[in-house]
Design an enzyme around this catalytic site. Structure first.
Site, PDB file in Angstrom:
ATOM      1  CD  GLU A  64     -90.831   6.160  49.389  1.00 27.74           C
ATOM      2  OE1 GLU A  64     -90.732   5.335  48.452  1.00 27.74           O
ATOM      3  OE2 GLU A  64     -89.855   6.523  50.065  1.00 27.74           O
ATOM      4  CE1 TYR A  93     -84.776  11.303  52.485  1.00 31.34           C
ATOM      5  CE2 TYR A  93     -83.744   9.184  52.026  1.00 31.34           C
ATOM      6  CZ  TYR A  93     -84.869   9.936  52.304  1.00 31.34           C
ATOM      7  OH  TYR A  93     -86.097   9.315  52.409  1.00 31.34           O
ATOM      8  CD1 TRP A 126     -83.998   8.285  47.993  1.00 29.21           C
ATOM      9  CD2 TRP A 126     -86.119   8.750  47.470  1.00 29.21           C
ATOM     10  NE1 TRP A 126     -84.410   9.345  48.771  1.00 29.21           N
ATOM     11  CE2 TRP A 126     -85.703   9.643  48.476  1.00 29.21           C
ATOM     12  CE3 TRP A 126     -87.413   8.862  46.966  1.00 29.21           C
ATOM     13  CZ2 TRP A 126     -86.532  10.634  48.990  1.00 29.21           C
ATOM     14  CZ3 TRP A 126     -88.245   9.846  47.477  1.00 29.21           C
ATOM     15  CH2 TRP A 126     -87.802  10.719  48.474  1.00 29.21           C
TER      16      TRP A 126
END
Length: 202
Positions: free
Chosen positions: A48, A26, A56
């Site tokens: 988000e 990522y 996350w």
């Protein structure tokens, strides 16, 4: 503690991407690279929002399930979701089953449609808030900025939900409106190279 770590390939990267195996790809291929695709922008701002109060890593692990549940984050489709869809999504173990956040995605999809109708695309709107480099704090030393606060305020005025300044700052970091890789990170140079070829969509 150093802001970097040495990868298996002998290259320095932002330390945060060493904290979970799935973060490396990522970090190297997505985080900070400029994005103009409206569905990807909508996806990220929604994810988000789901991350609020969570990590996350949790959201990234569920990202494919989120994409399936919200039809690739095509806001033109999601805007038509109703109460039955909310109930269905609350039973989906692959996503974060939080009624307020699920309803926010559906509400935000309608807001996204209205925004596209007004200015042409989400990309045009969001990239107007790209800050000047001189306005930015040192990489990874802030969780909000004047630009993220301004964008958050305008989105809220337009009816968007779960778009506070911290959420929007993380969105701007990830979608390339700022390059927040630390100076020693090999990916920072890659992002800068992409930005030299990038044209803001307005």
């Amino acid at each position: 503690m150093s802001p970097t770590f040495l990868g298996a390939d002998g290259l320095l990267r932002c330390r945060w991407c060493s904290t979970a195996p799935e973060f490396l790809g990522y970090h190297d291929k997505e985080w900070g690279f400029p994005v103009v695709d409206d569905f990807r922008l909508f996806e990220k701002i929604c994810l988000e929002g789901f991350q609020a109060g969570l990590s996350w890593r949790t959201i990234l692990a569920k990202r494919e399930d989120f994409r399936a549940a919200f039809l690739g984050f095509d806001f033109n489709k999601v805007a038509s979701f109703g109460a039955q869809d909310v109930d269905r999504l609350l039973q989906n173990e692959g996503i974060v089953r939080h009624r307020g956040k699920i309803e926010a995605v559906i509400s935000n999809a309608a807001c996204a449609q209205a925004l596209v109708q007004e200015v042409g695309s989400l990309a045009i709107f969001f990239w107007r808030y790209e800050p000047n480099a001189s306005e930015l704090p040192a990489p990874q030393t802030a969780s909000t900025s004047p630009a993220s606060t301004a964008l958050s305020k305008e989105l809220k005025r337009r009816g968007w939900k779960f778009v506070g300044p911290t959420t929007i700052y993380a969105f701007m970091q990830a979608m390339g409106l700022i390059n927040d890789h630390v100076p020693e990170c090999v990916t920072r140079l890659r992002v800068e190279h992409e930005r030299t070829k990038f044209k803001a969509p307005f």
